[in-house]
Design a protein around this motif. Sequence first.
Motif, PDB file in Angstrom:
ATOM      1  N   PRO A  87       9.144  -1.232  -7.614  1.00 44.49           N
ATOM      2  CA  PRO A  87       8.712  -2.522  -8.336  1.00 44.49           C
ATOM      3  C   PRO A  87       7.182  -2.681  -7.839  1.00 44.49           C
ATOM      4  O   PRO A  87       7.349  -3.267  -6.722  1.00 44.49           O
ATOM      5  N   VAL A  88       6.211  -2.599  -8.709  1.00 45.32           N
ATOM      6  CA  VAL A  88       4.820  -2.801  -8.037  1.00 45.32           C
ATOM      7  C   VAL A  88       4.694  -4.073  -7.489  1.00 45.32           C
ATOM      8  O   VAL A  88       4.981  -5.181  -7.825  1.00 45.32           O
ATOM      9  N   GLY A  89       3.992  -4.175  -6.238  1.00 44.07           N
ATOM     10  CA  GLY A  89       3.503  -5.423  -5.592  1.00 44.07           C
ATOM     11  C   GLY A  89       4.655  -5.845  -4.888  1.00 44.07           C
ATOM     12  O   GLY A  89       4.297  -6.731  -4.003  1.00 44.07           O
ATOM     13  N   ASN A  90       5.930  -5.465  -4.871  1.00 45.67           N
ATOM     14  CA  ASN A  90       6.926  -5.919  -4.213  1.00 45.67           C
ATOM     15  C   ASN A  90       6.414  -6.171  -2.595  1.00 45.67           C
ATOM     16  O   ASN A  90       6.049  -4.916  -2.291  1.00 45.67           O
ATOM     17  N   ILE A  93       0.766  -1.256   0.013  1.00 44.64           N
ATOM     18  CA  ILE A  93       0.036   0.017   0.217  1.00 44.64           C
ATOM     19  C   ILE A  93       0.718   1.314  -0.127  1.00 44.64           C
ATOM     20  O   ILE A  93       0.656   2.403  -0.722  1.00 44.64           O
ATOM     21  N   ALA A  94       1.946   1.180   0.671  1.00 50.35           N
ATOM     22  CA  ALA A  94       2.822   2.209   0.904  1.00 50.35           C
ATOM     23  C   ALA A  94       3.780   2.464   0.170  1.00 50.35           C
ATOM     24  O   ALA A  94       4.571   3.859  -0.138  1.00 50.35           O
ATOM     25  N   GLN A  95       4.123   1.592  -0.938  1.00 53.08           N
ATOM     26  CA  GLN A  95       5.288   1.865  -1.626  1.00 53.08           C
ATOM     27  C   GLN A  95       5.536   2.887  -2.524  1.00 53.08           C
ATOM     28  O   GLN A  95       6.817   3.309  -2.998  1.00 53.08           O
ATOM     29  N   PRO A 101      14.779  -6.963  -4.092  1.00 47.52           N
ATOM     30  CA  PRO A 101      14.215  -5.616  -3.933  1.00 47.52           C
ATOM     31  C   PRO A 101      13.586  -5.109  -5.246  1.00 47.52           C
ATOM     32  O   PRO A 101      12.712  -4.106  -5.161  1.00 47.52           O
ATOM     33  N   LEU A 102      13.807  -5.308  -6.423  1.00 52.90           N
ATOM     34  CA  LEU A 102      13.431  -4.716  -7.733  1.00 52.90           C
ATOM     35  C   LEU A 102      12.437  -5.666  -8.461  1.00 52.90           C
ATOM     36  O   LEU A 102      12.128  -5.295  -9.560  1.00 52.90           O
ATOM     37  N   ARG A 103      12.095  -6.773  -7.935  1.00 53.98           N
ATOM     38  CA  ARG A 103      11.102  -7.678  -8.418  1.00 53.98           C
ATOM     39  C   ARG A 103       9.777  -7.243  -8.260  1.00 53.98           C
ATOM     40  O   ARG A 103       9.056  -7.118  -7.414  1.00 53.98           O
ATOM     41  N   PRO A 104       9.105  -6.788  -9.473  1.00 54.64           N
ATOM     42  CA  PRO A 104       7.491  -6.501  -9.326  1.00 54.64           C
ATOM     43  C   PRO A 104       6.933  -8.008  -9.182  1.00 54.64           C
ATOM     44  O   PRO A 104       7.263  -9.039  -9.346  1.00 54.64           O
TER      45      PRO A 104
END
Length: 121
Positions: free
Chosen positions: A92-95, A44-46, A103-106
């Motif tokens: 990365p959306v949804g991570n 939610i916060a990313q 850390p960079l994986r959607p």
Amino acid sequence: MKVNTVMPNKLIPYYQKELKTVNENLQQGNLQSAWHHLERAHIIAQNYPYEHTFVHWKMLQFGIKIKSSKEIIGQIPRLLIGGVKSFVGQVPVGNTGGANVPPLRPMEIPIDIKEILELNS
């Protein structure tokens, strides 16, 4: 480039609810559920620097609580860089934010959170 600074007022109650649930679960010793809700708060916060960084701070504290060197070490760069990535709209959306995922994986967003984000964007 999209610059994000403040979480929309409509999202704040959902974010706060997740963090409240984290604290309740920690008080009850339910670590697995507490972590699950930290991950939800992260999703939610990313997109918002302050809230995103705060969740990583809570994840670092969780890592210390469970004495996980992997989580502690994994959260330090996320704490330093996560908010900057949010600010410039490069997350990365949804991570889910933990050291157990790159850390960079959607990642796929849970359906209920996806609906919350779509309704409140």
